[in-house]
Design a protein around this motif. Structure first.
Motif, PDB file in Angstrom:
ATOM      1  N   LYS A 310      -2.643  29.406  -8.759  1.00 31.67           N
ATOM      2  CA  LYS A 310      -3.703  27.843  -8.928  1.00 31.67           C
ATOM      3  C   LYS A 310      -2.722  27.138  -9.626  1.00 31.67           C
ATOM      4  CE  LYS A 310      -6.873  25.348  -7.566  1.00 31.67           C
ATOM      5  NZ  LYS A 310      -5.860  23.983  -6.619  1.00 31.67           N
ATOM      6  N   ALA A 311      -2.763  25.748  -9.631  1.00 34.84           N
ATOM      7  CA  ALA A 311      -2.182  24.649  -9.981  1.00 34.84           C
ATOM      8  C   ALA A 311      -3.389  23.889 -10.483  1.00 34.84           C
ATOM      9  CB  ALA A 311      -0.704  24.220 -10.053  1.00 34.84           C
ATOM     10  N   TYR A 312      -3.865  23.554 -11.017  1.00 33.88           N
ATOM     11  CA  TYR A 312      -4.926  22.095 -11.636  1.00 33.88           C
ATOM     12  C   TYR A 312      -3.675  20.931 -11.709  1.00 33.88           C
ATOM     13  CZ  TYR A 312      -8.162  26.383 -11.170  1.00 33.88           C
ATOM     14  OH  TYR A 312      -9.008  27.183 -11.021  1.00 33.88           O
ATOM     15  N   ALA A 313      -4.324  20.160 -12.574  1.00 23.00           N
ATOM     16  CA  ALA A 313      -3.381  18.422 -12.174  1.00 23.00           C
ATOM     17  C   ALA A 313      -2.904  19.064 -13.209  1.00 23.00           C
ATOM     18  CB  ALA A 313      -5.250  17.618 -12.203  1.00 23.00           C
ATOM     19  N   HIS A 314      -3.065  19.552 -14.392  1.00 21.05           N
ATOM     20  CA  HIS A 314      -2.448  18.961 -15.767  1.00 21.05           C
ATOM     21  C   HIS A 314      -1.867  20.572 -16.363  1.00 21.05           C
ATOM     22  CE1 HIS A 314      -4.414  15.862 -15.755  1.00 21.05           C
ATOM     23  NE2 HIS A 314      -5.492  16.442 -16.633  1.00 21.05           N
ATOM     24  N   GLU A 315      -0.968  20.848 -16.473  1.00 18.86           N
ATOM     25  CA  GLU A 315       0.229  22.074 -16.802  1.00 18.86           C
ATOM     26  C   GLU A 315      -0.169  22.992 -17.732  1.00 18.86           C
ATOM     27  OE1 GLU A 315       4.231  23.108 -18.623  1.00 18.86           O
ATOM     28  OE2 GLU A 315       3.524  20.868 -19.181  1.00 18.86           O
ATOM     29  N   ASP A 316      -0.832  22.408 -18.658  1.00 20.37           N
ATOM     30  CA  ASP A 316      -1.238  23.131 -19.804  1.00 20.37           C
ATOM     31  C   ASP A 316      -2.519  23.451 -19.870  1.00 20.37           C
ATOM     32  OD1 ASP A 316      -2.826  21.084 -20.036  1.00 20.37           O
ATOM     33  OD2 ASP A 316      -2.790  20.618 -22.295  1.00 20.37           O
ATOM     34  N   THR A 317      -3.037  23.098 -18.552  1.00 18.95           N
ATOM     35  CA  THR A 317      -4.355  23.915 -17.606  1.00 18.95           C
ATOM     36  C   THR A 317      -4.200  25.230 -16.879  1.00 18.95           C
ATOM     37  OG1 THR A 317      -4.984  22.105 -17.069  1.00 18.95           O
ATOM     38  CG2 THR A 317      -6.389  22.394 -18.622  1.00 18.95           C
ATOM     39  N   SER A 318      -3.202  24.645 -16.756  1.00 21.72           N
ATOM     40  CA  SER A 318      -2.813  25.351 -15.096  1.00 21.72           C
ATOM     41  C   SER A 318      -2.746  26.773 -15.947  1.00 21.72           C
ATOM     42  CB  SER A 318      -1.498  24.546 -14.360  1.00 21.72           C
ATOM     43  OG  SER A 318      -2.336  23.828 -13.613  1.00 21.72           O
ATOM     44  N   VAL A 319      -0.968  26.773 -16.833  1.00 23.15           N
ATOM     45  CA  VAL A 319      -1.090  27.746 -17.666  1.00 23.15           C
ATOM     46  C   VAL A 319      -2.008  28.475 -18.080  1.00 23.15           C
ATOM     47  CG1 VAL A 319       0.997  28.621 -18.629  1.00 23.15           C
ATOM     48  CG2 VAL A 319       1.273  27.072 -17.806  1.00 23.15           C
ATOM     49  N   GLY A 320      -2.551  27.977 -19.233  1.00 17.81           N
ATOM     50  CA  GLY A 320      -4.226  28.570 -19.609  1.00 17.81           C
ATOM     51  C   GLY A 320      -4.878  29.511 -18.910  1.00 17.81           C
ATOM     52  N   SER A 321      -4.877  29.151 -17.132  1.00 15.82           N
ATOM     53  CA  SER A 321      -5.963  30.057 -16.046  1.00 15.82           C
ATOM     54  C   SER A 321      -4.925  30.563 -16.095  1.00 15.82           C
ATOM     55  CB  SER A 321      -6.241  29.011 -15.192  1.00 15.82           C
ATOM     56  OG  SER A 321      -4.725  28.636 -14.011  1.00 15.82           O
TER      57      SER A 321
END
Length: 350
Positions: A310-321
């Motif tokens: 799942k990808a969120y709106a921002h790259e860093d939070t997506s990778v963090g998830s």
């Protein structure tokens, strides 16, 4: 006067008899009519009942005939065939086998062909410098900074470092934007062009999937590093940091932070799916997006599972998830926290 009375009485009795006769005839006609209507109603009801009985008989015969033509108990294979899931079942089995093999080899995907460097040895790091179509000046500044520090692409590769500007393709494939990148790459030979990715600001979280997947399939390296193209990168300090972490699987290195989730549309860093982050709307711990590092097995995990992540709106939070569900070691290194100097970010790595 007396002789007229009997005549009157006789006349009256005749009149009464006529009246009774007429009433009797009327009653008889009514009864006949009711009887006739009753017969019609009975015939109608009897006809409907007979028709329903015939329909039931016909349906019973059809069901009996169909039941004789199929097995009384459906097998699992029959049910899968009916539901059209036979092919899906096969793909699920293949995926489970592939994931089992990947886990046994440290998230190694069987189809991945690791090419390594030109010398064949395992690299220390692949550095992907995120860039865009309008960032040629930034790329030139980044190249100039490398040269001023005595580095070229060849010298860095000799030290086990691959550096590439990472960029996708134009929404209008083959237009002047794509052409200009191809021409620039023909001269500099320092691009990693993601042909399957559409280059756009809102597509940055997906760009992370494409970068790590492509990099891990192209080079066999200890680490994979994401860097913004407006960072003044200290290569000596970065190489020293990576060498100190060599051999450490599951390493997720960066300037770790959390912070408030922006729920108001139109504001900077707005997150459309803010409601997923709970009542306090706070991000989980993750590495800031300017620069972060993943060890090989974490990058391979992204490659294997890129379709379902799942990808969120921002790259860093997506990778963090993506890292939250793994046995990842979070390494908070303050040297990777960048400060701003004019329009550029400076990561001292001192």
């Amino acid at each position: 006067m007396e002789s007229s009375l009997p005549l009157t009485a006789t006349s009256s009795s005749k009149s009464e008899r006529r009246s009774k006769s007429k009433n009797s005839q009327t009653t008889s006609k009514t009864s006949l009519l009711m009887a006739f209507l009753s017969c019609l109603a009975w015939l109608y009801v009897a006809g409907r009942l007979w028709q329903d009985a015939e329909n039931r008989m016909l349906l019973t015969n059809l069901l009996k005939k169909n039941s004789l033509q199929r097995p009384k108990v459906l097998t699992v294979d029959d049910k899968l065939m009916v539901l059209g899931c036979k092919d899906l079942e096969r793909r699920i089995v293949d995926a489970e086998m592939e994931l089992t093999l990947a886990k046994s080899q440290g998230y190694l995907k069987s189809q991945v062909q690791q090419t390594g460097s030109s010398s064949g040895k395992k690299l220390l790091a692949v550095i992907g410098v995120y860039s865009g179509f309008g960032s040629r000046l930034r790329r030139n500044i980044f190249r100039g900074s490398m040269t001023s520090k005595g580095y070229t692409l060849q010298k860095l590769e000799e030290r086990g470092i691959i550096v590439r500007f990472v960029i996708g393709r134009s929404p209008n494939r083959g237009d002047s934007l794509d052409h200009n990148i191809d021409v620039e790459n023909h001269v500099t030979k320092d691009f990693l062009i993601l042909d399957g990715h559409e280059e756009a600001q809102e597509e940055l979280p997906k760009k992370a999937k494409f970068f790590f997947s492509t990099a891990v399939q192209t080079w066999n390296s200890e680490f994979y590093v994401k860097v913004d193209d407006n960072i003044d990168l200290d290569f000596d300090a970065l190489i020293e940091l990576l060498q100190s972490r060599r051999g450490q699987d599951g390493a997720y290195i960066g300037c770790m932070k959390s912070g408030e989730v922006v729920a108001e549309e139109g504001k900077l860093w707005y997150e459309p799916e803010w409601w997923k982050f709970g009542d306090q709307k706070t991000y989980f711990r993750h590495a800031a997006g300017s620069i972060f590092i993943l060890s090989k097995n974490l990058a391979q995990y992204i490659d294997i599972n890129s379709v379902s992540l799942k990808a969120y709106a921002h790259e860093d939070t997506s990778v963090g998830s993506w890292m939250m569900g793994l046995q990842a070691t979070y390494i908070d290194d303050s040297r990777l926290c960048c400060s701003y100097s004019g329009q550029d970010k400076v990561c001292s790595l001192a």
